[in-house]
Design an enzyme around this catalytic site. Structure first.
Site, PDB file in Angstrom:
ATOM      1  N   ARG A 171       0.798  -1.183  -0.078  1.00 21.28           N
ATOM      2  CA  ARG A 171       0.051  -0.084   0.015  1.00 21.28           C
ATOM      3  C   ARG A 171       0.615   1.298  -0.088  1.00 21.28           C
ATOM      4  NH1 ARG A 171      -3.463   1.544   3.593  1.00 21.28           N
ATOM      5  NH2 ARG A 171      -1.964   1.767   5.317  1.00 21.28           N
ATOM      6  N   ARG A 175      -3.940  10.523   0.950  1.00 18.66           N
ATOM      7  CA  ARG A 175      -4.774  11.141   1.521  1.00 18.66           C
ATOM      8  C   ARG A 175      -5.380  12.412   0.840  1.00 18.66           C
ATOM      9  NH1 ARG A 175      -2.254  12.152   7.257  1.00 18.66           N
ATOM     10  NH2 ARG A 175      -2.176  10.100   8.043  1.00 18.66           N
ATOM     11  N   ARG A 248      18.905  -5.630   7.200  1.00 18.16           N
ATOM     12  CA  ARG A 248      19.253  -4.332   6.700  1.00 18.16           C
ATOM     13  C   ARG A 248      19.956  -3.650   7.662  1.00 18.16           C
ATOM     14  NH1 ARG A 248      20.626  -3.488   1.559  1.00 18.16           N
ATOM     15  NH2 ARG A 248      20.326  -1.385   1.745  1.00 18.16           N
ATOM     16  N   ARG A 279      17.802  10.174   4.821  1.00 19.97           N
ATOM     17  CA  ARG A 279      16.793  11.259   5.449  1.00 19.97           C
ATOM     18  C   ARG A 279      17.907  12.064   6.332  1.00 19.97           C
ATOM     19  NH1 ARG A 279      12.560   8.414   9.667  1.00 19.97           N
ATOM     20  NH2 ARG A 279      14.245   7.407  10.627  1.00 19.97           N
ATOM     21  N   GLU A 299      21.264   9.865   7.749  1.00 22.06           N
ATOM     22  CA  GLU A 299      20.921   8.200   7.892  1.00 22.06           C
ATOM     23  C   GLU A 299      21.065   7.620   6.354  1.00 22.06           C
ATOM     24  OE1 GLU A 299      17.545   7.562  10.334  1.00 22.06           O
ATOM     25  OE2 GLU A 299      16.859   5.992   8.870  1.00 22.06           O
ATOM     26  N   TYR A 347       9.909  -6.715  12.887  1.00 21.21           N
ATOM     27  CA  TYR A 347      10.079  -5.339  13.008  1.00 21.21           C
ATOM     28  C   TYR A 347       8.860  -4.938  13.838  1.00 21.21           C
ATOM     29  CZ  TYR A 347      10.048  -0.389  12.839  1.00 21.21           C
ATOM     30  OH  TYR A 347       9.791   0.830  13.387  1.00 21.21           O
ATOM     31  N   ASP A 349       7.117  -1.698  16.185  1.00 19.71           N
ATOM     32  CA  ASP A 349       6.931  -0.233  16.693  1.00 19.71           C
ATOM     33  C   ASP A 349       7.062  -0.352  18.263  1.00 19.71           C
ATOM     34  OD1 ASP A 349       7.130   1.383  14.475  1.00 19.71           O
ATOM     35  OD2 ASP A 349       5.068   1.310  14.051  1.00 19.71           O
TER      36      ASP A 349
HETATM   37  C1  LIG Z   1      15.877   3.236  12.716  1.00 19.64           C
HETATM   38  C2  LIG Z   1      14.663   2.886  13.583  1.00 19.64           C
HETATM   39  C3  LIG Z   1      13.854   3.608  13.872  1.00 19.64           C
HETATM   40  C4  LIG Z   1      12.454   3.262  14.468  1.00 19.64           C
HETATM   41  N1  LIG Z   1      11.503   4.343  14.836  1.00 19.64           N
HETATM   42  C5  LIG Z   1      10.514   4.026  15.547  1.00 19.64           C
HETATM   43  C6  LIG Z   1       9.766   4.905  15.714  1.00 19.64           C
HETATM   44  O1  LIG Z   1       9.510   6.263  15.429  1.00 19.64           O
HETATM   45  N2  LIG Z   1       8.381   4.466  16.422  1.00 19.64           N
HETATM   46  C7  LIG Z   1       8.409   3.333  16.868  1.00 19.64           C
HETATM   47  O2  LIG Z   1       7.474   2.971  17.706  1.00 19.64           O
HETATM   48  N3  LIG Z   1       9.501   2.436  16.880  1.00 19.64           N
HETATM   49  C8  LIG Z   1      10.322   2.807  16.160  1.00 19.64           C
HETATM   50  N4  LIG Z   1      11.441   1.865  15.700  1.00 19.64           N
HETATM   51  C9  LIG Z   1      11.491   0.548  16.604  1.00 19.64           C
HETATM   52  C10 LIG Z   1      11.802   0.535  18.053  1.00 19.64           C
HETATM   53  O3  LIG Z   1      13.161   0.816  17.893  1.00 19.64           O
HETATM   54  C11 LIG Z   1      11.665  -0.716  18.474  1.00 19.64           C
HETATM   55  O4  LIG Z   1      10.128  -1.085  18.784  1.00 19.64           O
HETATM   56  C12 LIG Z   1      12.101  -1.001  19.936  1.00 19.64           C
HETATM   57  O5  LIG Z   1      13.249  -0.261  20.227  1.00 19.64           O
HETATM   58  C13 LIG Z   1      12.376  -2.534  20.230  1.00 19.64           C
HETATM   59  O6  LIG Z   1      12.631  -2.795  21.539  1.00 19.64           O
HETATM   60  P1  LIG Z   1      13.703  -4.166  21.939  1.00 19.64           P
HETATM   61  O7  LIG Z   1      13.692  -4.280  23.416  1.00 19.64           O
HETATM   62  O8  LIG Z   1      12.720  -5.290  21.291  1.00 19.64           O
HETATM   63  O9  LIG Z   1      14.915  -4.158  21.053  1.00 19.64           O
HETATM   64  P2  LIG Z   1      16.289  -3.250  21.493  1.00 19.64           P
HETATM   65  O10 LIG Z   1      15.811  -2.078  21.452  1.00 19.64           O
HETATM   66  O11 LIG Z   1      17.074  -3.515  20.041  1.00 19.64           O
HETATM   67  O12 LIG Z   1      17.086  -3.751  22.675  1.00 19.64           O
HETATM   68  C14 LIG Z   1      17.732  -5.021  22.715  1.00 19.64           C
HETATM   69  C15 LIG Z   1      18.926  -4.905  23.652  1.00 19.64           C
HETATM   70  O13 LIG Z   1      19.433  -5.856  23.799  1.00 19.64           O
HETATM   71  C16 LIG Z   1      20.892  -5.955  23.601  1.00 19.64           C
HETATM   72  N5  LIG Z   1      21.729  -7.090  23.252  1.00 19.64           N
HETATM   73  C17 LIG Z   1      21.357  -7.977  22.353  1.00 19.64           C
HETATM   74  N6  LIG Z   1      21.967  -9.001  22.421  1.00 19.64           N
HETATM   75  C18 LIG Z   1      22.858  -8.876  23.675  1.00 19.64           C
HETATM   76  C19 LIG Z   1      23.448  -9.895  24.141  1.00 19.64           C
HETATM   77  N7  LIG Z   1      23.683 -11.245  23.495  1.00 19.64           N
HETATM   78  N8  LIG Z   1      24.032  -9.759  25.578  1.00 19.64           N
HETATM   79  C20 LIG Z   1      23.224  -8.511  26.050  1.00 19.64           C
HETATM   80  N9  LIG Z   1      22.596  -7.482  25.568  1.00 19.64           N
HETATM   81  C21 LIG Z   1      22.247  -7.856  24.187  1.00 19.64           C
HETATM   82  C22 LIG Z   1      21.130  -4.823  22.631  1.00 19.64           C
HETATM   83  O14 LIG Z   1      22.361  -3.919  22.375  1.00 19.64           O
HETATM   84  C23 LIG Z   1      19.888  -3.804  22.956  1.00 19.64           C
HETATM   85  O15 LIG Z   1      20.330  -2.898  23.869  1.00 19.64           O
HETATM   86  C24 LIG Z   1      12.582   1.894  15.046  1.00 19.64           C
HETATM   87  C25 LIG Z   1      13.482   1.246  14.724  1.00 19.64           C
HETATM   88  C26 LIG Z   1      14.615   1.395  13.947  1.00 19.64           C
HETATM   89  C27 LIG Z   1      15.692   0.528  13.575  1.00 19.64           C
END
Ligand SMILES: Cc1cc2nc3c(=O)[nH]c(=O)nc-3n(C[C@H](O)[C@H](O)[C@H](O)COP(=O)(O)OP(=O)(O)OC[C@H]3O[C@@H](n4cnc5c(N)ncnc54)[C@H](O)[C@@H]3O)c2cc1C
Length: 365
Positions: A171, A175, A248, A279, A299, A347, A349
């Site tokens: 999609r 708008r 990626r 960006r 970026e 992925y 949010d």
């Molecule tokens: C570029 C980008 C932009 C984004 N923008 C948005 C947005 O605008 N709005 C939105 O809602 N969401 C956004 N997101 C999504 C958002 O980042 C995630 O939903 C969220 O951060 C995920 O949390 P998490 O705890 O699953 O993972 P993470 O935040 O990745 O946390 C995982 C942690 O585990 C640690 N870790 C990994 N392996 C190990 C290990 N073996 N030992 C110890 N520590 C470890 C990592 O270092 C990290 O700190 C975006 C994501 C990206 C990539």
């Protein structure tokens, strides 16, 4: 050696929401984080009083009242509304595609004029779209595709749109109102004081060790808790025995500039194919900053290689097949729970990560 109710690998949002509820239930938690700071990808770095989103721009948005109330109990949110700008060779367009975009592109003012132009241009594709280019034109017509979709998508994927499969773009929201708000969700904003305010509250009362990779001494850390929550990549937990899961990646290039306002908006997408970055983020605008200087981040989208930061999972058939093999092992673990964007190879949010962690809390605590 101290023993804990929960040993938690990773300190992102998933781990934090779980730890917060565990602490409230009187459980002890040890958090191990391989980076030098906690917070995962929502971590902000303070530069001249500006909260720099170090791992990419993060805008909180949700329609889930429970999630919204939860994050608001941790920090006050501002009224930030994401209204990014597209820059195509110096021409400025509003995003997402709306009447402001169409008016600028074709000099028209009414929805039915825009609808007629787009309808006519979409009719160029009379067969089932064979690639992403044809798919995009069949959705939004050739002008929007050429100026706002083509170059950006090619940079994102590192391949020409005619070589990319059509299914990548299902999609392209259009708008026919003058509404520049990128998200359709009921609630959005940025935590005042930056995301670290939330992160610090989530892990309050936990023992924290940074600079520690859980997988490097897995047996030891496993033995330190009654249960383990693992939020790192699933392939690394299982020592890559079925091969690497692909991602990626992104590269960020930040600069402190001696001006108080560089681009007048937090997010500008560069949609031509010549500009190498996708960006430019100007962080202070997320919080209506009034500092005398500014920090911008360019970026770049990058192909991923083992060892690089994993950002976006490549959920194609090959990777999905590998993931399912790992996931089958994970589902058989009795002591270890898995969650978050890395362990689930998905992925997510932020609001969805919180929802998912809350589900685990309901089951576990
Ligand atoms: C570029 C980008 C932009 C984004 N923008 C948005 C947005 O605008 N709005 C939105 O809602 N969401 C956004 N997101 C999504 C958002 O980042 C995630 O939903 C969220 O951060 C995920 O949390 P998490 O705890 O699953 O993972 P993470 O935040 O990745 O946390 C995982 C942690 O585990 C640690 N870790 C990994 N392996 C190990 C290990 N073996 N030992 C110890 N520590 C470890 C990592 O270092 C990290 O700190 C975006 C994501 C990206 C990539």
């Amino acid at each position: 050696m101290k023993h804990y109710d929960y040993v938690i690998a990773g300190s992102g949002l998933f781990a934090g929401v779980f730890a917060w509820h565990a602490r409230r239930a009187g459980k002890s938690c040890l958090v191990l984080e391989k980076r030098s700071h906690i917070g995962g990808n929502i971590y902000c770095e303070d530069v001249e009083g500006i909260h720099v989103h170090k791992y990419g721009a993060h805008i909180f948005h949700t329609s889930n009242k429970k999630v919204w109330d939860f994050v608001n109990s941790l920090a006050e949110f501002n009224r930030y509304t994401n209204s990014p700008i597209a820059n195509y060779k110096g021409e400025i367009y509003n995003m997402p595609f709306n009447m402001n975009t169409f008016s600028r592109m074709w000099g028209i003012s009414r929805p039915e004029e825009a609808q007629a132009i787009i309808k006519k241009q979409r009719e160029m594709i009379t067969h089932e779209p064979q690639n992403l280019e044809e798919q995009a034109i069949s959705l939004v017509g050739v002008d929007i595709y050429e100026k706002l979709v083509k170059g950006y998508t090619q940079k994102q994927w590192g391949r020409s749109c005619t070589e990319l499969p059509a299914f990548i773009i299902k999609r392209l929201p259009v708008r026919y109102t003058y509404d520049n708000n990128y998200f359709n969700d009921l609630y959005q904003g940025i935590p005042m004081g930056g995301y670290n305010v939330i992160v610090d509250k989530l892990f309050e009362g936990c023992d924290l060790l940074t600079g520690v990779d859980f997988n490097e001494d897995k047996e030891k850390y496993m033995a330190m808790g009654d249960k383990v929550l693992y939020t790192g990549t699933l392939d690394s937990f299982y020592d890559y025995q079925f091969g690497y899961l692909e991602y990626r990646s992104l590269a960020f290039e930040s600069e402190l500039l001696d001006t108080d306002n560089y681009q007048g908006v937090a997010v500008v997408n560069y949609t031509d194919s010549e500009t190498p970055y996708t960006r430019v983020i100007e962080h202070k605008h997320f919080e209506y900053g009034t500092q005398p200087k500014t920090v911008i981040t360019r970026e770049y989208s990058k192909a991923w290689e083992p060892g690089m930061e994993p950002y976006y999972p490549v959920n194609d058939a090959r990777n999905q097949e590998i993931f399912e093999k790992y996931d089958a092992l994970a589902r058989n673990e009795e002591k270890v729970m898995f969650g978050g964007r890395l362990a689930e190879y998905k992925y997510y949010d932020m609001d969805k990560v919180i929802e998912s962690a809350m589900k685990l809390v309901e089951k576990e605590i």
